[in-house]
Design a protein around this motif. Structure first.
Motif, mmCIF file in Angstrom:
data_model
loop_
_atom_site.group_PDB
_atom_site.id
_atom_site.type_symbol
_atom_site.label_atom_id
_atom_site.label_comp_id
_atom_site.label_asym_id
_atom_site.label_seq_id
_atom_site.Cartn_x
_atom_site.Cartn_y
_atom_site.Cartn_z
ATOM 1 N N VAL A 39 0.844 -1.197 0.000
ATOM 2 C CA VAL A 39 0.000 0.000 0.000
ATOM 3 C C VAL A 39 0.881 1.248 0.000
ATOM 4 C CG1 VAL A 39 -1.639 1.347 1.387
ATOM 5 C CG2 VAL A 39 -2.006 -1.099 1.036
ATOM 6 N N GLU A 40 1.919 1.233 0.819
ATOM 7 C CA GLU A 40 2.848 2.365 0.871
ATOM 8 C C GLU A 40 3.524 2.584 -0.483
ATOM 9 O OE1 GLU A 40 6.960 3.271 3.195
ATOM 10 O OE2 GLU A 40 5.320 2.441 4.395
ATOM 11 N N PHE A 41 3.940 1.489 -1.130
ATOM 12 C CA PHE A 41 4.563 1.593 -2.450
ATOM 13 C C PHE A 41 3.593 2.210 -3.456
ATOM 14 C CE2 PHE A 41 5.069 -0.238 -6.692
ATOM 15 C CZ PHE A 41 6.326 0.243 -7.011
ATOM 16 N N CYS A 42 2.358 1.721 -3.468
ATOM 17 C CA CYS A 42 1.365 2.230 -4.419
ATOM 18 C C CYS A 42 1.071 3.712 -4.181
ATOM 19 C CB CYS A 42 0.080 1.418 -4.316
ATOM 20 S SG CYS A 42 0.235 -0.257 -4.956
ATOM 21 N N LEU A 43 1.043 4.142 -2.926
ATOM 22 C CA LEU A 43 0.813 5.555 -2.634
ATOM 23 C C LEU A 43 1.992 6.409 -3.099
ATOM 24 C CD1 LEU A 43 -0.823 5.304 0.898
ATOM 25 C CD2 LEU A 43 -1.946 5.856 -1.275
ATOM 26 N N GLU A 44 3.214 5.936 -2.870
ATOM 27 C CA GLU A 44 4.406 6.681 -3.293
ATOM 28 C C GLU A 44 4.483 6.833 -4.805
ATOM 29 O OE1 GLU A 44 7.833 4.743 -1.703
ATOM 30 O OE2 GLU A 44 7.377 5.332 0.354
ATOM 31 N N GLU A 45 4.113 5.783 -5.534
ATOM 32 C CA GLU A 45 4.219 5.789 -6.993
ATOM 33 C C GLU A 45 2.923 6.215 -7.684
ATOM 34 O OE1 GLU A 45 7.064 5.471 -8.510
ATOM 35 O OE2 GLU A 45 8.085 4.986 -6.622
ATOM 36 N N ALA A 46 1.910 6.607 -6.924
ATOM 37 C CA ALA A 46 0.604 7.052 -7.446
ATOM 38 C C ALA A 46 -0.030 5.979 -8.335
ATOM 39 C CB ALA A 46 0.735 8.377 -8.185
ATOM 40 N N ILE A 47 -0.048 4.754 -7.832
ATOM 41 C CA ILE A 47 -0.669 3.630 -8.538
ATOM 42 C C ILE A 47 -2.020 3.363 -7.883
ATOM 43 C CG2 ILE A 47 -0.483 1.174 -9.069
ATOM 44 C CD1 ILE A 47 2.564 1.514 -9.020
ATOM 45 N N GLU A 48 -3.073 3.348 -8.692
ATOM 46 C CA GLU A 48 -4.403 3.040 -8.165
ATOM 47 C C GLU A 48 -4.450 1.572 -7.768
ATOM 48 O OE1 GLU A 48 -7.861 4.283 -10.403
ATOM 49 O OE2 GLU A 48 -6.589 5.706 -11.491
ATOM 50 N N PHE A 49 -5.115 1.290 -6.643
ATOM 51 C CA PHE A 49 -5.217 -0.088 -6.194
ATOM 52 C C PHE A 49 -6.519 -0.298 -5.429
ATOM 53 C CE2 PHE A 49 -3.302 2.267 -2.788
ATOM 54 C CZ PHE A 49 -3.825 1.729 -1.621
ATOM 55 N N SER A 50 -6.897 -1.558 -5.326
ATOM 56 C CA SER A 50 -8.060 -1.917 -4.522
ATOM 57 C C SER A 50 -7.668 -3.104 -3.650
ATOM 58 C CB SER A 50 -9.257 -2.272 -5.402
ATOM 59 O OG SER A 50 -8.963 -3.405 -6.173
ATOM 60 N N VAL A 51 -8.224 -3.144 -2.441
ATOM 61 C CA VAL A 51 -7.903 -4.198 -1.486
ATOM 62 C C VAL A 51 -9.201 -4.895 -1.096
ATOM 63 C CG1 VAL A 51 -6.876 -4.716 0.758
ATOM 64 C CG2 VAL A 51 -5.981 -2.823 -0.606
ATOM 65 N N LYS A 52 -9.191 -6.231 -1.191
ATOM 66 C CA LYS A 52 -10.350 -7.036 -0.807
ATOM 67 C C LYS A 52 -9.872 -8.186 0.062
ATOM 68 C CE LYS A 52 -12.503 -6.363 -5.295
ATOM 69 N NZ LYS A 52 -12.907 -7.047 -6.528
ATOM 70 N N GLN A 53 -10.684 -8.534 1.036
ATOM 71 C CA GLN A 53 -10.349 -9.688 1.862
ATOM 72 C C GLN A 53 -10.803 -10.954 1.146
ATOM 73 O OE1 GLN A 53 -11.973 -9.706 5.818
ATOM 74 N NE2 GLN A 53 -10.469 -11.203 6.514
ATOM 75 N N GLN A 54 -9.962 -11.966 1.179
ATOM 76 C CA GLN A 54 -10.295 -13.258 0.567
ATOM 77 C C GLN A 54 -11.354 -13.970 1.405
ATOM 78 O OE1 GLN A 54 -8.745 -15.155 -2.201
ATOM 79 N NE2 GLN A 54 -8.362 -13.042 -2.776
ATOM 80 N N THR A 55 -12.209 -14.724 0.741
ATOM 81 C CA THR A 55 -13.217 -15.470 1.478
ATOM 82 C C THR A 55 -12.610 -16.710 2.130
ATOM 83 O OG1 THR A 55 -13.821 -16.602 -0.561
ATOM 84 C CG2 THR A 55 -15.134 -14.684 0.079
ATOM 85 N N PHE A 56 -11.700 -17.348 1.430
ATOM 86 C CA PHE A 56 -11.003 -18.498 2.016
ATOM 87 C C PHE A 56 -9.568 -18.500 1.559
ATOM 88 C CE2 PHE A 56 -9.445 -22.841 2.091
ATOM 89 C CZ PHE A 56 -9.749 -23.187 3.402
ATOM 90 N N PRO A 57 -8.589 -18.546 2.340
ATOM 91 C CA PRO A 57 -8.652 -18.350 3.796
ATOM 92 C C PRO A 57 -8.854 -16.879 4.110
ATOM 93 C CG PRO A 57 -6.384 -18.639 3.129
ATOM 94 C CD PRO A 57 -7.225 -18.807 1.893
ATOM 95 N N ASP A 58 -9.535 -16.607 5.203
ATOM 96 C CA ASP A 58 -9.884 -15.217 5.537
ATOM 97 C C ASP A 58 -8.704 -14.418 6.073
ATOM 98 O OD1 ASP A 58 -9.707 -16.551 7.927
ATOM 99 O OD2 ASP A 58 -11.579 -15.754 8.756
ATOM 100 N N THR A 59 -7.514 -15.025 6.163
ATOM 101 C CA THR A 59 -6.317 -14.296 6.602
ATOM 102 C C THR A 59 -5.598 -13.633 5.427
ATOM 103 O OG1 THR A 59 -4.986 -16.294 6.396
ATOM 104 C CG2 THR A 59 -5.938 -15.823 8.570
ATOM 105 N N ASP A 60 -5.969 -13.993 4.209
ATOM 106 C CA ASP A 60 -5.317 -13.436 3.015
ATOM 107 C C ASP A 60 -6.092 -12.244 2.466
ATOM 108 O OD1 ASP A 60 -3.432 -15.395 3.245
ATOM 109 O OD2 ASP A 60 -4.184 -16.613 1.583
ATOM 110 N N TRP A 61 -5.341 -11.334 1.828
ATOM 111 C CA TRP A 61 -5.910 -10.145 1.225
ATOM 112 C C TRP A 61 -5.506 -10.087 -0.246
ATOM 113 C CZ3 TRP A 61 -8.934 -6.576 3.899
ATOM 114 C CH2 TRP A 61 -9.062 -6.830 5.264
#
Length: 117
Positions: free
Chosen positions: A20-42
């Motif tokens: 996330v920090e890298f994407c903000l520094e380089e002005a790259i658009e991104f989206s973050v979603k939580q995985q349904t299985f396993p729920d610890t992954d993004w």
């Protein structure tokens, strides 16, 4: 024009802030979603605007040992030569030719045979 697939990575929660920090520094658009299985992954999907951003992202992912989802990393690895490998010694034929020419020069010439020099 062909549609460009946006790179997607699957990360653990502790790795999310680095990308996330890298994407903000380089002005790259991104989206973050939580995985349904396993729920610890993004799942983080980045939108590439140009080649420069894509190259920078690729270098960042490789440096941090993060693989893009859907790409088999073993398929694109090149086999590196071992540093321990030594160059092969010259073939025996070359040595024997050199020895033969040296021995021909050193043998005394008889009257019946022509002299080889």
């Amino acid at each position: 024009m062909a549609e460009v697939a946006n790179p997607k990575v699957i990360l653990k929660k502790k790795q999310v802030p680095t990308i996330v920090e890298f994407c903000l520094e380089e002005a790259i658009e991104f989206s973050v979603k939580q995985q349904t299985f396993p729920d610890t992954d993004w799942e983080i999907e980045m939108k590439m605007k140009d080649f420069k951003a894509a190259v920078l992202l690729g270098m960042f992912l490789r440096e941090n040992r993060i693989d893009i989802d859907g790409i088999d990393p073993q398929r694109y690895k090149k086999s590196a030569k071992k540093a321990d490998e030594k160059p092969e010694p010259p073939a025996k034929e070359e040595k024997t030719k050199q020895e033969k020419s040296a021995s021909n020069l050193m043998t005394p010439a008889s009257d019946d045979q022509p002299t080889l020099i």
